[in-house]
Design a protein around this motif. Sequence first.
Motif, PDB file in Angstrom:
ATOM      1  N   LEU A  25       0.835  -1.211   0.000  1.00 35.84           N
ATOM      2  CA  LEU A  25       0.000   0.000   0.000  1.00 35.84           C
ATOM      3  C   LEU A  25       0.866   1.256   0.000  1.00 35.84           C
ATOM      4  O   LEU A  25       0.598   2.215  -0.736  1.00 35.84           O
ATOM      5  CB  LEU A  25      -0.913  -0.002   1.222  1.00 35.84           C
ATOM      6  CG  LEU A  25      -1.722   1.281   1.455  1.00 35.84           C
ATOM      7  CD1 LEU A  25      -2.700   1.515   0.310  1.00 35.84           C
ATOM      8  CD2 LEU A  25      -2.452   1.225   2.794  1.00 35.84           C
ATOM      9  N   LEU A  26       1.922   1.256   0.814  1.00 34.64           N
ATOM     10  CA  LEU A  26       2.797   2.430   0.893  1.00 34.64           C
ATOM     11  C   LEU A  26       3.503   2.679  -0.441  1.00 34.64           C
ATOM     12  O   LEU A  26       3.613   3.827  -0.891  1.00 34.64           O
ATOM     13  CB  LEU A  26       3.832   2.231   2.003  1.00 34.64           C
ATOM     14  CG  LEU A  26       3.290   2.267   3.433  1.00 34.64           C
ATOM     15  CD1 LEU A  26       4.353   1.822   4.430  1.00 34.64           C
ATOM     16  CD2 LEU A  26       2.804   3.669   3.784  1.00 34.64           C
ATOM     17  N   ARG A  47       2.441   1.797  -3.461  1.00 33.02           N
ATOM     18  CA  ARG A  47       1.444   2.316  -4.397  1.00 33.02           C
ATOM     19  C   ARG A  47       1.189   3.802  -4.144  1.00 33.02           C
ATOM     20  O   ARG A  47       1.077   4.599  -5.082  1.00 33.02           O
ATOM     21  CB  ARG A  47       0.150   1.512  -4.268  1.00 33.02           C
ATOM     22  CG  ARG A  47      -1.056   2.121  -4.973  1.00 33.02           C
ATOM     23  CD  ARG A  47      -0.952   2.049  -6.488  1.00 33.02           C
ATOM     24  NE  ARG A  47      -1.214   0.711  -6.953  1.00 33.02           N
ATOM     25  CZ  ARG A  47      -2.441   0.211  -7.158  1.00 33.02           C
ATOM     26  NH1 ARG A  47      -3.510   0.953  -6.930  1.00 33.02           N
ATOM     27  NH2 ARG A  47      -2.593  -1.017  -7.601  1.00 33.02           N
ATOM     28  N   SER A  48       1.085   4.177  -2.876  1.00 37.16           N
ATOM     29  CA  SER A  48       0.781   5.565  -2.540  1.00 37.16           C
ATOM     30  C   SER A  48       1.933   6.499  -2.920  1.00 37.16           C
ATOM     31  O   SER A  48       1.711   7.565  -3.505  1.00 37.16           O
ATOM     32  CB  SER A  48       0.488   5.691  -1.041  1.00 37.16           C
ATOM     33  OG  SER A  48      -0.632   4.900  -0.676  1.00 37.16           O
ATOM     34  N   THR A  77       2.304  -0.553  -9.535  1.00 37.78           N
ATOM     35  CA  THR A  77       1.805   0.657 -10.194  1.00 37.78           C
ATOM     36  C   THR A  77       1.028   0.338 -11.470  1.00 37.78           C
ATOM     37  O   THR A  77       0.474   1.243 -12.089  1.00 37.78           O
ATOM     38  CB  THR A  77       2.972   1.591 -10.554  1.00 37.78           C
ATOM     39  OG1 THR A  77       3.787   0.987 -11.573  1.00 37.78           O
ATOM     40  CG2 THR A  77       3.836   1.874  -9.337  1.00 37.78           C
ATOM     41  N   TRP A 132       6.787   9.544   4.552  1.00 37.24           N
ATOM     42  CA  TRP A 132       6.275   8.239   4.138  1.00 37.24           C
ATOM     43  C   TRP A 132       7.401   7.280   3.784  1.00 37.24           C
ATOM     44  O   TRP A 132       7.271   6.061   3.974  1.00 37.24           O
ATOM     45  CB  TRP A 132       5.314   8.408   2.966  1.00 37.24           C
ATOM     46  CG  TRP A 132       4.033   9.044   3.390  1.00 37.24           C
ATOM     47  CD1 TRP A 132       3.572  10.284   3.070  1.00 37.24           C
ATOM     48  CD2 TRP A 132       3.051   8.475   4.266  1.00 37.24           C
ATOM     49  NE1 TRP A 132       2.371  10.534   3.673  1.00 37.24           N
ATOM     50  CE2 TRP A 132       2.016   9.434   4.411  1.00 37.24           C
ATOM     51  CE3 TRP A 132       2.935   7.262   4.938  1.00 37.24           C
ATOM     52  CZ2 TRP A 132       0.905   9.210   5.204  1.00 37.24           C
ATOM     53  CZ3 TRP A 132       1.819   7.033   5.731  1.00 37.24           C
ATOM     54  CH2 TRP A 132       0.819   7.988   5.857  1.00 37.24           C
ATOM     55  N   ALA A 177      -8.585   1.648   0.288  1.00 36.71           N
ATOM     56  CA  ALA A 177      -7.771   2.771  -0.189  1.00 36.71           C
ATOM     57  C   ALA A 177      -8.065   3.158  -1.633  1.00 36.71           C
ATOM     58  O   ALA A 177      -7.999   4.345  -1.981  1.00 36.71           O
ATOM     59  CB  ALA A 177      -6.284   2.436  -0.040  1.00 36.71           C
ATOM     60  N   TYR A 178      -8.398   2.164  -2.490  1.00 40.71           N
ATOM     61  CA  TYR A 178      -8.528   2.460  -3.919  1.00 40.71           C
ATOM     62  C   TYR A 178      -9.838   1.966  -4.537  1.00 40.71           C
ATOM     63  O   TYR A 178     -10.005   2.037  -5.750  1.00 40.71           O
ATOM     64  CB  TYR A 178      -7.353   1.832  -4.688  1.00 40.71           C
ATOM     65  CG  TYR A 178      -6.007   2.334  -4.217  1.00 40.71           C
ATOM     66  CD1 TYR A 178      -5.589   3.627  -4.516  1.00 40.71           C
ATOM     67  CD2 TYR A 178      -5.173   1.522  -3.453  1.00 40.71           C
ATOM     68  CE1 TYR A 178      -4.356   4.094  -4.072  1.00 40.71           C
ATOM     69  CE2 TYR A 178      -3.943   1.983  -3.015  1.00 40.71           C
ATOM     70  CZ  TYR A 178      -3.547   3.266  -3.326  1.00 40.71           C
ATOM     71  OH  TYR A 178      -2.341   3.729  -2.875  1.00 40.71           O
TER      72      TYR A 178
END
Length: 314
Positions: free
Chosen positions: A35-36, A38-39, A100, A219, A264-265
């Motif tokens: 998740l991190l 991707r963000s 991604t 992050w 999240a998405y």
Amino acid sequence: MSPKALHARFLALSPAASGALWMTLAACLLATLSLLVRSISGDLHPFEIAFFRNVAQLVLMLPWVWMAGIAVIRTTRTWAHVRRSAFGIGAMLTWFSVLTMMPIAEATAISFSAPLFTTAGAALFLREQVGVRRWLATVVGFAGVLLIIRPGFHEVGQPQLLALLAAALIAGAMLSNKSLAKTEPPNAMVVWMGVYMSIFSLPPALTVWTWPEADVWIWLVVLGFVATAAHLAINRAFGAADASFIAPFGFVQIPFVAAIGFIAYAEVPDLWTWAGSAVIVASGIYIARREAKHRQAVAVQPALGVATLGVEKV
């Protein structure tokens, strides 16, 4: 229950049970790591994220080296560490790129052919006993991967192929971890991985380099903490039990990452992804159970005074 009592109960667990718990924790941390990545990929290229992730891991481990003394990371297996890191950086660059390109849950489900590769590799390279039934379960697991990819019915493009490549490289890193865990302390393994993977990831990062914005640095630090904790857990898992037994417990990552992707998405895995994941998980659970039975049979055999009696292959 107090933390001290909880720690005592954990220490009292069997090697197999503690290994399974360490791998489960690692799976949840790796899902968070996905998740991190991707963000952060909205601000930095995956290759650059990989570099900062490795540097952060190394920096976070340096205080331990300082307090424990440089002797704690002395090793006679330099090339084994280099080999593990080479697999690791290949897997990392590929996997970060995949995150991604496609939904997190689908990518994770495909990547879980890694424990299947690990089971085969444990037999071929680590000389662990893998019988006919576990080989069949491994084949069934790969059938689950095909359900997700659906060649001939669904377009198989670069993301899917890269996810499979990442799985094979992850398996190589996992097997290298298992080999190193026989002689190397878990923390020392993480330190050397940080050293070599920082070196290996710098050239690809330089080809796409941009300086992170101030808020991105925060992050990146969080990502470094999560990644370091995940690999400490993985090393302890493989130090506790056989690779072919430990690997399937990473399947916990599938539902965990699916929930993260949805929250999240708003990514909802399709029916084929869930069906393929179920097949992969079922094969992994079967492999784990057969491995556990085999270990019990080997442990009981000498006590029965039947050393010449063959143990059924699993």
